[in-house]
Each structure stands twice: as C-alpha cells, then as structure tokens.
Design an enzyme around this catalytic site. Structure first.
Site, PDB file in Angstrom:
ATOM      1  N   LYS A 102      41.505  51.310  46.739  1.00 14.98           N
ATOM      2  CA  LYS A 102      41.028  50.159  47.534  1.00 14.98           C
ATOM      3  C   LYS A 102      40.617  48.982  46.646  1.00 14.98           C
ATOM      4  O   LYS A 102      40.168  47.947  47.132  1.00 14.98           O
ATOM      5  CB  LYS A 102      39.842  50.584  48.394  1.00 14.98           C
ATOM      6  CG  LYS A 102      40.255  51.535  49.494  1.00 14.98           C
ATOM      7  CD  LYS A 102      39.091  51.835  50.413  1.00 14.98           C
ATOM      8  CE  LYS A 102      39.542  52.800  51.499  1.00 14.98           C
ATOM      9  NZ  LYS A 102      38.456  53.627  51.992  1.00 14.98           N
ATOM     10  N   ILE A 148      43.175  45.954  41.687  1.00 18.61           N
ATOM     11  CA  ILE A 148      44.483  46.331  41.136  1.00 18.61           C
ATOM     12  C   ILE A 148      45.020  47.580  41.831  1.00 18.61           C
ATOM     13  O   ILE A 148      46.229  47.704  42.061  1.00 18.61           O
ATOM     14  CB  ILE A 148      44.440  46.506  39.592  1.00 18.61           C
ATOM     15  CG1 ILE A 148      45.850  46.802  39.073  1.00 18.61           C
ATOM     16  CG2 ILE A 148      43.449  47.529  39.123  1.00 18.61           C
ATOM     17  CD1 ILE A 148      46.009  46.723  37.589  1.00 18.61           C
ATOM     18  N   GLY A 159      44.651  52.215  33.548  1.00 17.80           N
ATOM     19  CA  GLY A 159      44.404  50.887  32.996  1.00 17.80           C
ATOM     20  C   GLY A 159      42.922  50.580  32.961  1.00 17.80           C
ATOM     21  O   GLY A 159      42.515  49.490  32.591  1.00 17.80           O
ATOM     22  N   THR A 160      42.137  51.557  33.365  1.00 19.70           N
ATOM     23  CA  THR A 160      40.683  51.353  33.395  1.00 19.70           C
ATOM     24  C   THR A 160      40.167  51.125  31.978  1.00 19.70           C
ATOM     25  O   THR A 160      40.666  51.721  31.018  1.00 19.70           O
ATOM     26  CB  THR A 160      39.999  52.566  34.066  1.00 19.70           C
ATOM     27  OG1 THR A 160      40.545  52.711  35.371  1.00 19.70           O
ATOM     28  CG2 THR A 160      38.491  52.372  34.163  1.00 19.70           C
ATOM     29  N   HIS A 190      38.011  35.778  32.588  1.00 14.17           N
ATOM     30  CA  HIS A 190      38.299  36.649  33.733  1.00 14.17           C
ATOM     31  C   HIS A 190      37.522  36.215  34.972  1.00 14.17           C
ATOM     32  O   HIS A 190      36.563  35.446  34.878  1.00 14.17           O
ATOM     33  CB  HIS A 190      37.952  38.104  33.400  1.00 14.17           C
ATOM     34  CG  HIS A 190      38.999  38.797  32.600  1.00 14.17           C
ATOM     35  ND1 HIS A 190      39.099  38.659  31.228  1.00 14.17           N
ATOM     36  CD2 HIS A 190      40.011  39.636  32.967  1.00 14.17           C
ATOM     37  CE1 HIS A 190      40.117  39.385  30.794  1.00 14.17           C
ATOM     38  NE2 HIS A 190      40.695  39.989  31.823  1.00 14.17           N
ATOM     39  N   HIS A 191      37.913  36.813  36.088  1.00 15.89           N
ATOM     40  CA  HIS A 191      37.220  36.606  37.371  1.00 15.89           C
ATOM     41  C   HIS A 191      35.762  37.072  37.284  1.00 15.89           C
ATOM     42  O   HIS A 191      35.410  37.872  36.410  1.00 15.89           O
ATOM     43  CB  HIS A 191      37.966  37.372  38.479  1.00 15.89           C
ATOM     44  CG  HIS A 191      38.073  38.848  38.231  1.00 15.89           C
ATOM     45  ND1 HIS A 191      37.126  39.749  38.661  1.00 15.89           N
ATOM     46  CD2 HIS A 191      38.992  39.591  37.557  1.00 15.89           C
ATOM     47  CE1 HIS A 191      37.467  40.971  38.299  1.00 15.89           C
ATOM     48  NE2 HIS A 191      38.607  40.898  37.615  1.00 15.89           N
ATOM     49  N   LYS A 240      34.415  41.048  37.279  1.00 11.18           N
ATOM     50  CA  LYS A 240      34.843  42.023  36.276  1.00 11.18           C
ATOM     51  C   LYS A 240      33.649  42.844  35.783  1.00 11.18           C
ATOM     52  O   LYS A 240      32.574  42.307  35.505  1.00 11.18           O
ATOM     53  CB  LYS A 240      35.536  41.311  35.108  1.00 11.18           C
ATOM     54  CG  LYS A 240      36.046  42.277  34.055  1.00 11.18           C
ATOM     55  CD  LYS A 240      37.074  41.639  33.154  1.00 11.18           C
ATOM     56  CE  LYS A 240      37.486  42.577  32.017  1.00 11.18           C
ATOM     57  NZ  LYS A 240      37.940  43.894  32.471  1.00 11.18           N
ATOM     58  N   GLY A 278      39.128  44.846  27.828  1.00  7.60           N
ATOM     59  CA  GLY A 278      39.835  45.841  27.021  1.00  7.60           C
ATOM     60  C   GLY A 278      40.954  45.194  26.223  1.00  7.60           C
ATOM     61  O   GLY A 278      41.210  45.563  25.068  1.00  7.60           O
ATOM     62  N   THR A 279      41.608  44.217  26.834  1.00  9.93           N
ATOM     63  CA  THR A 279      42.706  43.527  26.146  1.00  9.93           C
ATOM     64  C   THR A 279      42.191  42.773  24.921  1.00  9.93           C
ATOM     65  O   THR A 279      42.791  42.834  23.837  1.00  9.93           O
ATOM     66  CB  THR A 279      43.383  42.538  27.119  1.00  9.93           C
ATOM     67  OG1 THR A 279      43.722  43.242  28.313  1.00  9.93           O
ATOM     68  CG2 THR A 279      44.612  41.904  26.507  1.00  9.93           C
TER      69      THR A 279
HETATM   70  N1  LIG Z   1      45.133  47.567  32.236  1.00 10.98           N
HETATM   71  C1  LIG Z   1      45.358  46.545  33.057  1.00 10.98           C
HETATM   72  O1  LIG Z   1      46.407  45.884  33.010  1.00 10.98           O
HETATM   73  C2  LIG Z   1      44.313  46.197  34.076  1.00 10.98           C
HETATM   74  C3  LIG Z   1      43.138  46.876  34.068  1.00 10.98           C
HETATM   75  N2  LIG Z   1      42.174  46.598  34.988  1.00 10.98           N
HETATM   76  C4  LIG Z   1      41.002  47.458  34.934  1.00 10.98           C
HETATM   77  O2  LIG Z   1      41.046  48.347  36.049  1.00 10.98           O
HETATM   78  C5  LIG Z   1      39.724  48.671  36.455  1.00 10.98           C
HETATM   79  C6  LIG Z   1      39.574  48.308  37.933  1.00 10.98           C
HETATM   80  O3  LIG Z   1      39.613  46.913  38.076  1.00 10.98           O
HETATM   81  P1  LIG Z   1      39.518  46.212  39.529  1.00 10.98           P
HETATM   82  O4  LIG Z   1      40.590  46.728  40.420  1.00 10.98           O
HETATM   83  O5  LIG Z   1      39.425  44.762  39.280  1.00 10.98           O
HETATM   84  O6  LIG Z   1      38.103  46.761  40.025  1.00 10.98           O
HETATM   85  P2  LIG Z   1      37.645  46.983  41.541  1.00 10.98           P
HETATM   86  O7  LIG Z   1      36.163  47.137  41.505  1.00 10.98           O
HETATM   87  O8  LIG Z   1      38.257  45.966  42.437  1.00 10.98           O
HETATM   88  O9  LIG Z   1      38.324  48.382  41.921  1.00 10.98           O
HETATM   89  C7  LIG Z   1      37.920  49.622  41.462  1.00 10.98           C
HETATM   90  C8  LIG Z   1      37.999  50.561  42.647  1.00 10.98           C
HETATM   91  O10 LIG Z   1      37.770  51.882  42.201  1.00 10.98           O
HETATM   92  C9  LIG Z   1      36.877  52.508  43.103  1.00 10.98           C
HETATM   93  N3  LIG Z   1      36.231  53.612  42.434  1.00 10.98           N
HETATM   94  C10 LIG Z   1      35.167  53.613  41.603  1.00 10.98           C
HETATM   95  N4  LIG Z   1      34.914  54.845  41.187  1.00 10.98           N
HETATM   96  C11 LIG Z   1      35.826  55.644  41.762  1.00 10.98           C
HETATM   97  C12 LIG Z   1      36.073  57.030  41.732  1.00 10.98           C
HETATM   98  N5  LIG Z   1      35.310  57.861  41.032  1.00 10.98           N
HETATM   99  N6  LIG Z   1      37.108  57.515  42.462  1.00 10.98           N
HETATM  100  C13 LIG Z   1      37.895  56.698  43.199  1.00 10.98           C
HETATM  101  N7  LIG Z   1      37.707  55.376  43.277  1.00 10.98           N
HETATM  102  C14 LIG Z   1      36.675  54.868  42.552  1.00 10.98           C
HETATM  103  C15 LIG Z   1      35.952  51.393  43.525  1.00 10.98           C
HETATM  104  O11 LIG Z   1      35.248  51.722  44.700  1.00 10.98           O
HETATM  105  P3  LIG Z   1      33.907  50.890  45.071  1.00 10.98           P
HETATM  106  O12 LIG Z   1      34.407  49.533  45.449  1.00 10.98           O
HETATM  107  O13 LIG Z   1      33.330  51.680  46.197  1.00 10.98           O
HETATM  108  O14 LIG Z   1      33.047  50.862  43.845  1.00 10.98           O
HETATM  109  C16 LIG Z   1      36.944  50.257  43.716  1.00 10.98           C
HETATM  110  O15 LIG Z   1      37.567  50.304  44.993  1.00 10.98           O
HETATM  111  C17 LIG Z   1      38.789  47.879  35.519  1.00 10.98           C
HETATM  112  O16 LIG Z   1      38.415  48.696  34.445  1.00 10.98           O
HETATM  113  C18 LIG Z   1      39.680  46.746  35.058  1.00 10.98           C
HETATM  114  O17 LIG Z   1      39.266  46.197  33.839  1.00 10.98           O
HETATM  115  C19 LIG Z   1      42.340  45.641  35.939  1.00 10.98           C
HETATM  116  C20 LIG Z   1      43.489  44.909  35.964  1.00 10.98           C
HETATM  117  C21 LIG Z   1      44.561  45.103  35.020  1.00 10.98           C
HETATM  118  O1  LIG Z   2      39.340  43.565  34.991  1.00 10.10           O
HETATM  119  C1  LIG Z   2      40.429  42.942  34.963  1.00 10.10           C
HETATM  120  O2  LIG Z   2      40.759  42.145  35.846  1.00 10.10           O
HETATM  121  C2  LIG Z   2      41.347  43.184  33.843  1.00 10.10           C
HETATM  122  N1  LIG Z   2      41.053  44.116  32.970  1.00 10.10           N
HETATM  123  C3  LIG Z   2      41.798  44.470  31.830  1.00 10.10           C
HETATM  124  C4  LIG Z   2      41.036  44.174  30.562  1.00 10.10           C
HETATM  125  O3  LIG Z   2      39.807  44.333  30.536  1.00 10.10           O
HETATM  126  O4  LIG Z   2      41.656  43.783  29.567  1.00 10.10           O
HETATM  127  C5  LIG Z   2      43.188  43.898  31.844  1.00 10.10           C
HETATM  128  C6  LIG Z   2      43.273  42.507  32.394  1.00 10.10           C
HETATM  129  O5  LIG Z   2      42.688  41.633  31.496  1.00 10.10           O
HETATM  130  C7  LIG Z   2      42.605  42.428  33.760  1.00 10.10           C
END
Ligand SMILES: NC(=O)C1=CN([C@@H]2O[C@H](COP(=O)(O)OP(=O)(O)OC[C@H]3O[C@@H](n4cnc5c(N)ncnc54)[C@H](OP(=O)(O)O)[C@@H]3O)[C@@H](O)[C@H]2O)C=CC1
Ligand SMILES: O=C(O)C1=N[C@H](C(=O)O)C[C@H](O)C1
EC number: 1.17.1.8
Length: 248
Positions: free
Chosen positions: A11, A14, A77-78, A134-135, A138, A144-145
C-alpha cells in the site's frame, strides 16, 4: 514458467506502483500483496517464488528473515543498510544455499548510471559533494542512493591514491557542512513536491562537473524491479546493487 510474486509494503508509495507493474508484467503472477497488518504466512500459503520488499528500515529485517528461512527469493529496495545488517543477511543466506537476495539502493536506470558516472569521475577531481533531494515523507536521511554514491566515490578516490578532502571551515553551525560519508559531504533536502533527485558536484581548478538525476514518478523504478524479480533466482547469495544485473 510463470513466477509467483508477492509485494510486501503493497500500500506504500513505491509498493502500490510495484503491485500494478507485477500485475501487468508478462511471465509474472501477483499471488500476494502484504500490508503492515498482514501475516507473513500469506507468503508461504501463496507459494511465493520471489518477494518484492518495499517497506521501512524498521520492518525490512524481519521480512527478509521470514523469506530467507522459508525458501523465498527477495528483491528489496528498502533503505537503512549498515554493515551489521548486511552481516546478518549474509548469515541467513549462508543457511539457505540457492536463495538469492537483491538489495538495490536505487532501481532506476538513470540513478544507477549517475552512480557509475560519479564513480568514474571521482579520481579526476579534488573536491566532491553529494546533494540528495527527496519528498517530505521520506523515512531516512541521507538516502540509500546518496550513501552508496558517496561510498563508491570514496573507494575510487582511495584506489587512485587521492588524499582526503581538505575542509578549512573552522566556523559553522552543526550540520551546515552535511553528513560525512567516508569523507564525502552528503547534504539532504526534504521538500514537498519533490520525489527523488540527486546531484553529485565535482570541482577542481577552474571547473566543475555536476551529475544530476531526477526521478519524477515511481514508474521510474519499475523496470528495475521487474528485472530484479526475473533475474534473482539465477543469482544465489547477496547482490548489492542492480548494476550487477545490467551490462554496464
Ligand atoms: N530502491 C529504490 O529504488 C527505492 C527505494 N525506496 C525505499 O522503499 C521504502 C519504502 O518507501 P515508500 O514507498 O516511499 O514508503 P511508504 O511509507 O509510502 O510505504 C511503505 C509501506 O510499507 C508498509 N509497511 C511498513 N512495515 C511493514 C511490514 N512490516 N509489512 C508490510 N508492510 C509494511 C507501510 O505501512 P504503514 O503505512 O501502515 O506504515 C507502508 O504502506 C523506503 O525505504 C524507501 O527509501 C523508495 C523508492 C525507490
Ligand atoms: O524514499 C524514497 O523515495 C527513495 N528512496 C531510495 C533512497 O533512499 O535512495 C531510492 C530513491 O532515492 C527514492
């Protein structure tokens, strides 16, 4: 053969995009979409081959442990990777021969190329600083990048025998010179309206070079995620960085 795929964090910003991408992808079937309140047993019940983990630095380790102890390959990607965490996942992988884990600091091809170009440029410039933007929702800073980029630059400088950067600043507010990642200053901007952006600035006598990347939408990460899902079973053990699956 169709790969049975789950998205953990389905949800999220990403994760919700990844759900759509997996559903639309040929040869992949989305068989589970987990949120924070889901039970990890849904993964085993659904006989998942590959889990795409996109949650939060506080949640990722528990999710990886479950997957890697239940025969499920993972693409994550976390963020939030430390040497200690990497050691833990290496231990889990050692106990699960044949399983693969891809940790991708960034899934977008432009960001990966930006890191590669920065690595190439590193040895030619005396000064370098990284600015990531970033937004405002975050979870972590620096990104991480940016951390990975700074580490790659620092390693390239060390390999070329460059001395540590000199900073003659003697008077500054704490934080004004950014965070120190292996000797490279990293500055983090958080701003509503942005998504994910990075600017690596190199400088030397009479010239500068700026390598900038902008992700405008989460769709920029989807081809990388799908590539990781398709390739991970052929790469047992830990892969850090999607560049290892690309012909760079
Ligand atoms: N490597 C890449 O290219 C990218 C990496 N990222 C990384 O991905 C991660 C997520 O980013 P983003 O989508 O913006 O964050 P969000 O907060 O929008 O999404 C994270 C989601 O994970 C849920 N969540 C948290 N813990 C759990 C769990 N134990 N089990 C299942 N779901 C869980 C959250 O729920 P709730 O809302 O209830 O907390 C939320 O819906 C970050 O670490 C970000 O930096 C992001 C974009 C690109
Ligand atoms: O949280 C994000 O949005 C992103 N997280 C990753 C990071 O921490 O590098 C990848 C990208 O920058 C988006």
């Amino acid at each position: 053969m169709t790969l049975r795929v789950a998205v953990i964090g389905a949800k999220g910003r990403i994760g919700s995009e990844a759900v759509k991408a997996v559903e639309a992808a040929e040869g992949l079937e989305l068989v589970a979409a987990l949120g924070r309140d889901s039970k990890l047993t849904e993964l085993t019940d659904a006989r998942v081959d590959v889990a795409v983990e996109l949650t939060h630095p506080d949640s990722v380790m528990g999710n990886l442990e479950y997957c890697l102890t239940h025969g499920i390959h993972v693409v994550t990607g976390t963020t939030g990777w430390t040497e200690e965490r990497l050691e833990t996942v290496r231990g889990l992988l050692a106990a699960a021969p044949g399983l693969g884990l891809l940790i991708a600091p960034n899934f977008s091809i432009g960001a990966i190329l930006g890191m590669k170009f920065s690595q190439l440029a590193a040895k030619y410039f005396e000064s370098v600083e990284v600015v990531e933007l970033h937004h405002d929702r975050k979870a972590d800073a620096p990104s991480g990048t940016a951390t990975r980029t700074a580490q790659l630059i620092a390693a390239a400088r060390a390999e070329a025998g460059l001395p540590p950067q000199q900073d003659p600043t003697t008077h500054s507010l704490p934080g004004a010179r950014g965070a120190d990642v292996d000797g490279v200053p990293v500055h983090a901007v958080r701003l509503r309206g942005l998504l994910a952006h990075q600017q690596v600035m190199f400088g030397d006598t009479g010239e500068t070079l700026t390598i900038r990347h902008d992700s405008m939408h989460h769709s920029s990460f989807m081809p990388g995620i799908l590539l990781g899902v398709r390739k991970i079973a052929d790469h047992p053990g830990l892969t850090f960085g999607l560049e290892h699956f690309l012909d760079l």
